[in-house]
Design an enzyme around this catalytic site. Structure first.
Site, PDB file in Angstrom:
ATOM      1  N   LYS A   1       0.182   4.292  -0.271  1.00 21.40           N
ATOM      2  CA  LYS A   1      -0.402   5.505   0.325  1.00 21.40           C
ATOM      3  C   LYS A   1      -0.200   6.682  -0.646  1.00 21.40           C
ATOM      4  O   LYS A   1      -0.238   6.473  -1.851  1.00 21.40           O
ATOM      5  CB  LYS A   1       0.182   5.752   1.709  1.00 21.40           C
ATOM      6  CG  LYS A   1       0.088   4.476   2.587  1.00 21.40           C
ATOM      7  CD  LYS A   1       0.378   4.677   4.027  1.00 21.40           C
ATOM      8  CE  LYS A   1       0.194   3.340   4.758  1.00 21.40           C
ATOM      9  NZ  LYS A   1       0.332   3.454   6.196  1.00 21.40           N
TER      10      LYS A   1
ATOM     11  N   GLU B   1      -5.280  -4.183  10.759  1.00 20.78           N
ATOM     12  CA  GLU B   1      -4.154  -3.259  10.943  1.00 20.78           C
ATOM     13  C   GLU B   1      -4.339  -2.461  12.235  1.00 20.78           C
ATOM     14  O   GLU B   1      -5.050  -1.450  12.247  1.00 20.78           O
ATOM     15  CB  GLU B   1      -4.105  -2.266   9.779  1.00 20.78           C
ATOM     16  CG  GLU B   1      -3.933  -2.912   8.427  1.00 20.78           C
ATOM     17  CD  GLU B   1      -3.343  -1.943   7.415  1.00 20.78           C
ATOM     18  OE1 GLU B   1      -2.323  -2.292   6.829  1.00 20.78           O
ATOM     19  OE2 GLU B   1      -3.889  -0.834   7.239  1.00 20.78           O
TER      20      GLU B   1
ATOM     21  N   GLU C   1      -6.352   5.463   8.024  1.00 22.46           N
ATOM     22  CA  GLU C   1      -6.034   6.854   7.650  1.00 22.46           C
ATOM     23  C   GLU C   1      -7.253   7.520   7.010  1.00 22.46           C
ATOM     24  O   GLU C   1      -7.488   8.713   7.209  1.00 22.46           O
ATOM     25  CB  GLU C   1      -4.817   6.870   6.711  1.00 22.46           C
ATOM     26  CG  GLU C   1      -3.541   6.531   7.487  1.00 22.46           C
ATOM     27  CD  GLU C   1      -2.455   5.852   6.683  1.00 22.46           C
ATOM     28  OE1 GLU C   1      -2.496   5.895   5.438  1.00 22.46           O
ATOM     29  OE2 GLU C   1      -1.552   5.258   7.309  1.00 22.46           O
TER      30      GLU C   1
ATOM     31  N   HIS D   1      -9.344   2.010   5.295  1.00 20.86           N
ATOM     32  CA  HIS D   1      -8.044   2.167   5.944  1.00 20.86           C
ATOM     33  C   HIS D   1      -8.168   3.162   7.096  1.00 20.86           C
ATOM     34  O   HIS D   1      -8.921   4.131   7.001  1.00 20.86           O
ATOM     35  CB  HIS D   1      -7.003   2.658   4.924  1.00 20.86           C
ATOM     36  CG  HIS D   1      -5.604   2.504   5.433  1.00 20.86           C
ATOM     37  ND1 HIS D   1      -5.050   3.385   6.339  1.00 20.86           N
ATOM     38  CD2 HIS D   1      -4.658   1.564   5.196  1.00 20.86           C
ATOM     39  CE1 HIS D   1      -3.817   2.972   6.627  1.00 20.86           C
ATOM     40  NE2 HIS D   1      -3.557   1.874   5.943  1.00 20.86           N
TER      41      HIS D   1
ATOM     42  N   SER E   1       3.784  -2.226  10.116  1.00 18.80           N
ATOM     43  CA  SER E   1       5.231  -2.430  10.211  1.00 18.80           C
ATOM     44  C   SER E   1       5.680  -3.830   9.777  1.00 18.80           C
ATOM     45  O   SER E   1       6.620  -4.397  10.333  1.00 18.80           O
ATOM     46  CB  SER E   1       5.733  -2.108  11.628  1.00 18.80           C
ATOM     47  OG  SER E   1       5.425  -0.765  11.957  1.00 18.80           O
TER      48      SER E   1
ATOM     49  N   GLY F   1       3.191   2.381  10.645  1.00 19.37           N
ATOM     50  CA  GLY F   1       4.206   3.408  10.429  1.00 19.37           C
ATOM     51  C   GLY F   1       4.993   3.755  11.680  1.00 19.37           C
ATOM     52  O   GLY F   1       5.710   4.747  11.717  1.00 19.37           O
TER      53      GLY F   1
ATOM     54  N   ASN G   1       0.880  -1.170   0.000  1.00 17.56           N
ATOM     55  CA  ASN G   1       0.000   0.000   0.000  1.00 17.56           C
ATOM     56  C   ASN G   1       0.916   1.217   0.000  1.00 17.56           C
ATOM     57  O   ASN G   1       1.524   1.535   1.015  1.00 17.56           O
ATOM     58  CB  ASN G   1      -0.903  -0.007   1.244  1.00 17.56           C
ATOM     59  CG  ASN G   1      -1.687   1.287   1.370  1.00 17.56           C
ATOM     60  OD1 ASN G   1      -1.763   2.079   0.434  1.00 17.56           O
ATOM     61  ND2 ASN G   1      -2.272   1.518   2.535  1.00 17.56           N
TER      62      ASN G   1
HETATM   63  P1  13P Z   1       3.364   0.346   7.523  1.00 23.58           P
HETATM   64  O1  13P Z   1       3.704  -0.967   6.895  1.00 23.58           O
HETATM   65  O2  13P Z   1       4.161   1.489   6.993  1.00 23.58           O
HETATM   66  O3  13P Z   1       3.324   0.257   9.019  1.00 23.58           O
HETATM   67  O4  13P Z   1       1.844   0.676   7.064  1.00 23.58           O
HETATM   68  C1  13P Z   1       0.868  -0.265   7.244  1.00 23.58           C
HETATM   69  C2  13P Z   1      -0.342   0.143   6.493  1.00 23.58           C
HETATM   70  O5  13P Z   1      -1.033   1.075   6.871  1.00 23.58           O
HETATM   71  C3  13P Z   1      -0.656  -0.572   5.250  1.00 23.58           C
HETATM   72  O6  13P Z   1      -1.941  -0.273   4.824  1.00 23.58           O
END
Ligand code: 13P
Length: 251
Positions: free
Chosen positions: A11, A167, A97, A95, A213, A173, A9
């Site tokens: 982003k 997640e 976010e 997601h 992560s 992150g 992903n």
């Molecule tokens: P990270 O792998 O950067 O922690 O992000 C996870 C994520 O939000 C994937 O959708």
């Protein structure tokens, strides 16, 4: 048998040129799709390059979001119908976010899931709790609630083909991965919830990813867990070498 599914992903990262450079670097190096399904979810402006690449390479393509209407006066939104016509396979929805920064509700996510199926694509449905919810011991109740809301009104056949991504927000992150046991525990709870809402076979079929992560150093341990069928990977999916190590975790 569920085919493992590793999805990057990206982003809001990479422009079309950077996307092309990435794709040039992974050409010919993706695993046999009957062993591991490789997916990239990219910003809308980069999807054209992914779709072209996927015509000759074993890559499945995903949008990171879409709207729930097919067309109309919705400035700035992306049509699921257009994504489907373009050749996309998956759309990531819900997601954290998008829930946090763009105030998407469980109801929106459910409408999007239905729109995605209507347009012959498959959803990757995200769920996950905050640190506060986990510390209050309410994480299972929270995540199961999100899943129930997202799946509301979907058929067993649709749920069988869906991908659910667990997640935990505190692991995204942050470099702080849920332990493989914590991830397994929640993925198991999600499968149980699907069994209770539908039936044993649907729960057996639905693929559940862990995200937060994930990196080459921990992917194997996570993937060894019974209820973890894949990863949804942010940071570690953006470098082609790292992405290749993730999708080729079996080798
Ligand atoms: P990270 O792998 O950067 O922690 O992000 C996870 C994520 O939000 C994937 O959708």
């Amino acid at each position: 048998m569920r085919t493992p599914i590793i999805a990057g992903n990206w982003k809001m990262n990479k422009n079309p040129q950077e996307t092309q450079d990435f794709l040039d670097s992974i050409k010919g190096k993706l695993p046999d799709p009957s062993q591991v399904e490789s997916v990239i979810a990219a910003p809308a402006i980069d999807l054209n390059a992914l779709v072209w690449f996927s015509k000759d390479e074993p890559l499945k393509t995903a949008a990171e979001n879409c709207y729930f209407e097919d067309e109309g006066a919705f400035t700035g939104e992306t049509s699921p119908k257009a994504l489907s016509e373009m050749g996309l396979n998956y759309v990531v929805i819900g997601h954290s976010e998008r829930r946090d920064y763009f105030h998407e509700t469980d109801e929106d996510i459910n409408k999007k899931a239905k729109a995605i199926f209507k347009n012959n694509m498959l959803p990757i449905i995200c769920c996950g709790e905050s640190l506060e919810t986990r510390e209050a011991g309410k994480e299972v109740e929270w995540v199961v609630g999100q899943i129930k809301a997202a799946l509301n009104g979907l058929t067993a056949d649709q749920v069988s083909k869906s991908v659910i991504a667990y997640e935990p927000i505190w692991a995204i992150g942050t470099g702080k991965t849920a332990s493989a046991d914590q991830a397994q525990e929640m993925c198991h709870e999600i499968r149980e919830a699907v069994k209770n809402l539908y039936d044993e076979q649907t729960a057996e079929n639905v693929r559940i990813q862990y995200g937060g992560s994930v990196k080459p150093a921990n992917v194997e341990e996570l993937m060894s867990k019974e209820d973890i069928d894949g990863g949804l990977v942010g940071g570690a999916s953006m470098d082609p070498e790292s992405f290749l190590q993730l999708v080729n975790y079996k080798n």
